[in-house]
Design an enzyme around this catalytic site. Structure first.
Site, PDB file in Angstrom:
ATOM      1  N   ASP A  15      53.984   4.312  36.954  1.00 34.14           N
ATOM      2  CA  ASP A  15      52.756   4.594  37.680  1.00 34.14           C
ATOM      3  C   ASP A  15      52.462   3.366  38.562  1.00 34.14           C
ATOM      4  O   ASP A  15      53.160   2.350  38.512  1.00 34.14           O
ATOM      5  CB  ASP A  15      51.598   4.926  36.719  1.00 34.14           C
ATOM      6  CG  ASP A  15      50.494   5.716  37.440  1.00 34.14           C
ATOM      7  OD1 ASP A  15      50.496   5.746  38.688  1.00 34.14           O
ATOM      8  OD2 ASP A  15      49.625   6.304  36.761  1.00 34.14           O
TER       9      ASP A  15
HETATM   10  C1  BGC Z   1      47.764   7.445  39.419  1.00 35.12           C
HETATM   11  C2  BGC Z   1      48.892   8.428  39.590  1.00 35.12           C
HETATM   12  C3  BGC Z   1      49.258   8.569  41.033  1.00 35.12           C
HETATM   13  C4  BGC Z   1      49.586   7.194  41.580  1.00 35.12           C
HETATM   14  C5  BGC Z   1      50.063   7.207  43.028  1.00 35.12           C
HETATM   15  C6  BGC Z   1      48.004   6.148  40.147  1.00 35.12           C
HETATM   16  O1  BGC Z   1      46.883   5.343  40.117  1.00 35.12           O
HETATM   17  O2  BGC Z   1      47.579   7.193  38.034  1.00 35.12           O
HETATM   18  O3  BGC Z   1      48.524   9.661  39.040  1.00 35.12           O
HETATM   19  O4  BGC Z   1      50.347   9.444  41.170  1.00 35.12           O
HETATM   20  O5  BGC Z   1      48.440   6.372  41.469  1.00 35.12           O
HETATM   21  O6  BGC Z   1      49.068   7.490  43.908  1.00 35.12           O
END
Ligand code: BGC
Length: 755
Positions: free
Chosen positions: A281
């Site tokens: 993530d």
């Molecule tokens: C979130 C994800 C997301 C990623 C990219 C993160 O903060 O937890 O769900 O896909 O950002 O935008």
């Protein structure tokens, strides 16, 4: 010809991949040519800043890095022209010309935003869920996206957690069906087709179980609970062929998911046979440092060895893996394996054959925000609404007379899309005021705001930290309230649109008080005091605590955040053009103190009395019932449905056999309507304490007024299984009880024995 070759390889991979671990010749040839730096480069996912920056963005010189082979994928870039520019840097200017994966968060629609996932799940309509995902894929790929950071399948049983909005609620069975439908919708049968994109299952694992509902907090859970309640939707998505997985921010059993070998390798790959790639993530690799696992070099090596293939934004892999290789902390094979998985994804999406395949400049106009797509978004929204209460059958309203449309969300375009809709545009959303005027043109609709979403300035400041979603009015609360009351008094009926602004749920939007904010409560009380019939249209990204409002003489319809067609869809249902059929996919608590509260609870050794009365030395509360305000699976219709004649086709079955329950459902009300017939199962005696009941089947049916249907739901052998203390997936002989009905309190029951 190329197409055919691709198809054969894909079929081969999906059918035999888990066993044969076939290598793809094109990928192997590429790997032969790559330097170690180029391999590490493929493990790097960057954004030039076009997405939602939820962590610290590290990279400033994205273009230079692409050219020097230091980037495997990008996100936050969209549109054929812009993506082409980025893709050309990789294809024409890097030494090996390897194209980029282009990712995006297409969580509930690309530009045609449909309801937040929690709302969509309330439709219990798998065909519609799949259609929604297909539409999202068609639109996103038209804009150059080939990889989607969705579906989010985290089971969530704590509505304080704002991201409960992004998933399918509390139940692993329903969650698994939705996970499967979404993966199939995004990926189709052919990932190399130009309208399908790679799915990314997230957030692996257990992110929905963060302690106290506080986002990014720790998770600690027994393996029995993990496998029986939380893991199934991830596994269902993998079984459906999801091409990638995103690791979660939280720790699992003391090790952050991003660096957790047991999770990313032993379970995901070895037990479940996953062959795609795992991405972290947003900076979750770097976040292993504050988690307490070591410095950037140490955590990067740990994550690679654990099975992480791609590092989102943090550049831990890019900046430290070569050093770790030189120092013997990782091997070349570790790096090659991760690189191979990323390249294989590029191969199966057809990018290695044609890097520009998603970049047809004519497609956006043809495929995005079409009338057909908006019509689907409107249909999806109507199916997501849940009628919580219909006092005096106030709803549906007649399309005549004077209607007072009141509330801070009644004419608030900014708040129609809901959380995680960065690719959507709220300026295109239909407000409820507009929807009412569109649908009920013979009625006169008058609007008054009545209240701010919240009068608490500190709260509003926090909510607004990402944008302007809570508008505090220049007028005093008293003036606004008076205007609304005056309007109500001179109207035939009042519709109050109240609840949460977009930024009150979603990522980093946890709340300890999940009631309707006080400013709006005051408004509701004042409107009810006028004595006029009042219908509440309740908007939120989570279950709310609404005991006070629920006990008022009002009708309540829950509409979540409905998306770009919000106003039209709400009007469709409020005026009866569509009869609501949604059912809650997460329990609504009486108060925050009951959390976690969900339908598949265990009995305990000292069960509370069935009557709900308090009893000393029993598992209950002094100041509240154990029963929630609204159970899982709950939702009314403008019609009524009667259940009778539950039968099982066998009294006894052998291991490996199916059993079928049939029930007669009759539409006894005055409207045609849809109903979700639900089947729950209790394993009466087993080696580990069983839940009191668990959802194991459902069917959504349409019944004309007065019509009666016999509905059959079959339980497969796997439906009787659970993970035992040794984590083996087994069923144990003994008695089972089947419940069928309109929600998780279904009363009709029958028993059978598994031999
Ligand atoms: C979130 C994800 C997301 C990623 C990219 C993160 O903060 O937890 O769900 O896909 O950002 O935008």
């Amino acid at each position: 010809m190329i197409y055919k070759k691709l198809l054969i390889t894909i079929l081969f991979l999906s059918f035999f991949g888990a066993y044969a671990q076939q290598r793809i010749p094109e990928v192997e040839q590429l790997l032969q040519k790559m330097t170690i730096e180029e391999k590490i480069g493929q493990l790097n996912l960057l954004t030039p800043g076009g997405g939602v920056a939820t962590g610290e963005v590290v990279s400033k010189d994205v273009g230079t890095k692409i050219k020097s082979g230091q980037v495997g994928g990008l996100f936050g870039v969209a549109g054929p022209a812009k993506v082409r520019k980025a893709q050309e840097l990789a294809v024409k200017e890097s030494r090996l010309g390897i194209p980029l994966l282009i990712g995006s968060d297409v969580i509930h629609g690309y530009k045609t935003t449909y309801p937040i996932p929690l709302g969509l799940s309330s439709s219990w309509d798998m065909d519609l869920v799949k259609q929604a995902a297909q539409m999202a894929a068609r639109e996103a790929t038209a804009d150059g996206i080939n990889w989607n950071f969705s579906p989010m399948v985290d089971i969530a049983r704590d509505p304080r957690w704002g991201r409960i909005a992004e998933g399918a609620g509390e139940d692993p069975y329903l969650g698994s069906k939705i996970a499967e439908a979404m993966v199939k919708g995004y990926q189709g049968n052919d990932l190399a087709a130009s309208h399908t994109m790679l799915a990314c299952v997230k957030h692996f694992a257990l992110y929905g179980a963060v302690e106290a509902g506080r986002d990014y907090h720790s998770v600690d859970m027994s393996k029995i609970k993990m496998f029986n309640q939380y893991m199934q939707p991830y596994k269902a998505a993998i079984d459906a062929g999801a091409a990638s997985v995103m690791s979660s921010f939280n720790d699992v059993d003391g090790v952050p998911a991003t660096g957790n070998k047991w999770l990313l390798t032993d379970v995901l790959r070895d037990q479940w046979g996953f062959e795609g790639f795992v991405v972290s993530d947003y900076t979750s690799l770097n976040e292993m440092i504050p988690h307490g696992l070591g410095d950037l070099q140490a955590v990067s090596a740990l994550a690679l060895k654990a099975g992480l293939d791609m590092d989102m934004v943090g550049e831990g892999f890019l900046t430290t893996l070569k050093k770790s290789l030189d120092e013997g902390k990782v091997t070349e094979a570790d790096i090659t394996n991760a690189c191979r998985r990323v390249l294989e994804a590029k191969y199966i999406s057809g990018l290695l054959d044609d890097p520009y395949k998603y970049l047809d400049s004519k497609r956006p106009k043809k495929d995005i925000l079409t009338d057909e797509n908006r019509a689907l978004a409107r249909k999806l929204a109507t199916r997501s609404f849940v009628l919580l209460k219909n006092h005096n059958n106030i709803l549906p309203l007649e399309k005549k007379g004077k209607i007072a449309l009141i509330g801070p969300l009644a004419d608030s375009r900014e708040n129609m899309l809901g959380t995680w809709a960065p690719t959507g545009d709220f300026n295109l959303a239909v407000t409820i005021l507009e929807g009412f005027n569109n649908i009920a043109s013979e009625a006169t609709v008058h609007y008054a705001k009545g209240a701010n979403i919240s009068d608490d300035a500190d709260f509003a400041k926090n909510v607004n930290s990402l944008g302007e979603r809570i508008m505090i009015d220049e007028r005093s609360p008293e003036t606004m309230l008076q205007e609304a009351v005056d309007l109500a008094k001179t109207s035939d009926v009042v519709v109050a649109v109240v609840g949460e602004a977009t930024e009150m749920s979603g990522e980093s939007a946890s709340r300890t008080d999940i009631s309707i904010p006080e400013s709006q409560k005051k408004l509701i009380r004042a409107l009810v005091a006028t004595g006029k019939p009042v219908a509440l249209v309740l908007m939120s990204g989570r279950p709310l605590t609404i005991p006070e409002e629920f006990n008022m003489p009002v009708s309540i319809i829950q509409v979540w955040h409905p998306g770009v067609e919000a106003g039209n869809a709400i009007a469709d249902v409020v005026f009866g053009d569509y009869n609501p059929s949604g059912k809650l996919t997460a329990t609504w608590p009486v108060n925050v103190g009951q959390i976690p509260v969900y339908h598949s609870v265990k009995a305990t050794g000292r069960p509370a009395p069935e009557s709900g009365e308090f009893q000393k030395f029993r598992s209950n509360y002094l100041d509240a019932t154990n029963a929630p305000l609204l159970p899982f699976g709950y939702g009314l219709s403008y019609s009524t449905f009667d259940y009778s004649n539950l039968k099982l086709n066998k009294k006894e079955i052998n291991q490996g056999e199916e059993i079928t329950a049939t029930v007669t459902v009759t539409n006894t009300g005055n409207y045609d309507g849809e109903e979700v017939v639900q089947l729950y199962l209790r394993d009466v005696v087993r080696s580990i304490t069983p839940p009191k009941r668990q959802l194991k089947g459902f069917q959504k049916i349409m019944l004309k007024k007065g019509e009666r249907k016999e509905v059959a739901i079959t339980l497969s052998p796997d439906d009787l299984k659970f993970y035992n203390a040794q984590l083996e997936f087994v069923s144990e002989p003994g008695e089972f009880e089947v419940f069928v009905g309109t929600n998780s309190n279904a009363e009709l029951s029958e028993t059978f024995t598994l031999k």
